[in-house]
Scaffold this motif. Structure first.
Motif, PDB file in Angstrom:
ATOM      1  N   ASP A   1       0.846  -1.200   0.000  1.00 29.20           N
ATOM      2  CA  ASP A   1       0.000   0.000   0.000  1.00 29.20           C
ATOM      3  C   ASP A   1       0.876   1.243   0.000  1.00 29.20           C
ATOM      4  OD1 ASP A   1      -1.803   2.063   0.382  1.00 29.20           O
ATOM      5  OD2 ASP A   1      -2.889   1.072   2.009  1.00 29.20           O
ATOM      6  N   ASN A   2       1.101   1.794  -1.170  1.00 30.53           N
ATOM      7  CA  ASN A   2       1.975   2.955  -1.332  1.00 30.53           C
ATOM      8  C   ASN A   2       1.410   4.219  -0.691  1.00 30.53           C
ATOM      9  OD1 ASN A   2       4.417   4.135  -2.418  1.00 30.53           O
ATOM     10  ND2 ASN A   2       3.068   5.218  -3.854  1.00 30.53           N
ATOM     11  N   ASN A   3       0.135   4.231  -0.349  1.00 34.24           N
ATOM     12  CA  ASN A   3      -0.477   5.399   0.283  1.00 34.24           C
ATOM     13  C   ASN A   3      -0.525   5.310   1.807  1.00 34.24           C
ATOM     14  OD1 ASN A   3      -0.942   6.893  -2.040  1.00 34.24           O
ATOM     15  ND2 ASN A   3      -2.872   5.847  -2.455  1.00 34.24           N
ATOM     16  N   LEU A   4       0.075   4.272   2.373  1.00 34.44           N
ATOM     17  CA  LEU A   4       0.115   4.143   3.825  1.00 34.44           C
ATOM     18  C   LEU A   4       1.289   4.988   4.336  1.00 34.44           C
ATOM     19  CD1 LEU A   4      -1.167   2.926   6.314  1.00 34.44           C
ATOM     20  CD2 LEU A   4       0.147   0.840   5.905  1.00 34.44           C
ATOM     21  N   LEU A   5       1.018   6.281   4.484  1.00 36.74           N
ATOM     22  CA  LEU A   5       2.067   7.254   4.793  1.00 36.74           C
ATOM     23  C   LEU A   5       2.684   7.052   6.171  1.00 36.74           C
ATOM     24  CD1 LEU A   5       0.498  10.476   3.243  1.00 36.74           C
ATOM     25  CD2 LEU A   5       2.053   8.817   2.195  1.00 36.74           C
ATOM     26  N   ALA A   6       1.920   6.530   7.112  1.00 38.30           N
ATOM     27  CA  ALA A   6       2.479   6.258   8.442  1.00 38.30           C
ATOM     28  C   ALA A   6       3.607   5.236   8.341  1.00 38.30           C
ATOM     29  CB  ALA A   6       1.385   5.770   9.383  1.00 38.30           C
ATOM     30  N   ALA A   7       3.463   4.271   7.443  1.00 42.46           N
ATOM     31  CA  ALA A   7       4.522   3.271   7.245  1.00 42.46           C
ATOM     32  C   ALA A   7       5.762   3.929   6.655  1.00 42.46           C
ATOM     33  CB  ALA A   7       4.018   2.146   6.335  1.00 42.46           C
ATOM     34  N   LYS A   8       5.565   4.831   5.718  1.00 41.72           N
ATOM     35  CA  LYS A   8       6.708   5.526   5.118  1.00 41.72           C
ATOM     36  C   LYS A   8       7.417   6.390   6.157  1.00 41.72           C
ATOM     37  CE  LYS A   8       5.024   5.539   0.393  1.00 41.72           C
ATOM     38  NZ  LYS A   8       4.658   6.345  -0.766  1.00 41.72           N
TER      39      LYS A   8
END
Length: 169
Positions: free
Chosen positions: A58-65
């Motif tokens: 999920d490229n939109n899971l910004l918390a992971a990034k």
């Protein structure tokens, strides 16, 4: 649902309305737990692998990034950390995700403080503070005020640092 409620996260939607990949979110939570409970460098590498898998799903899971940015920072991969936080900031802006914009700015401020670019750190932390005030993120406001206190302390501006620490409290 219980975990998401405890973490005060939206149920199954990104800010842009896309559904969150639950498998990706599970990898993110496992990575976060492993990172927070790490005992050695191997645990850090495991956490890094888990969070990367989350982002692949999920490229939109910004918390992971953002977590990946912190992991890279703490593993002394400073340039990679800056790159991750900078890209995350841009993606958060594009998605109008103010919470993650503030998180990315906070990360950039921390990296700048570690690199002794304290004026840049203060600028990032002030930007994060304004966003957090605007979205009524009181815990985040406290964190940003504390970060500003740290940066001013490192500049030997103890009176200003104390002002921010007291305001954070």
């Amino acid at each position: 649902d219980g975990i998401l409620k405890v973490l005060r996260k939206p149920t199954d939607l990104h800010e842009d309305g896309d559904t969150i990949n639950t498998e990706a979110y599970e990898y993110y939570l496992r990575a976060k737990y492993k990172w927070e409970k790490r005992n050695d460098k191997e645990d850090g590498e495991i956490a890094k692998g888990l969070v990367k898998k989350s982002i692949e799903l999920d490229n939109n899971l910004l918390a992971a990034k953002c977590l990946l940015g912190w992991i890279e920072k703490d593993l002394n991969n400073i340039e990679k950390s800056i790159e991750i936080f900078s890209k995350n900031l841009e993606q958060a802006k594009n998605l109008s995700n103010y919470e993650e914009m503030a998180s990315a700015l906070n990360g950039l401020g921390a990296v700048s403080s570690d690199g002794n670019d304290l004026n840049k750190a203060i600028s990032y932390h002030k930007q994060a503070l304004e966003i957090r005030k605007n979205i009524n993120d009181l815990k985040g406001v406290g964190g940003s005020l504390h970060n500003l206190g740290v940066a001013h302390f490192y500049q030997n501006k103890c009176d200003k640092a104390l002002k921010y620490y007291n305001e954070a409290l």
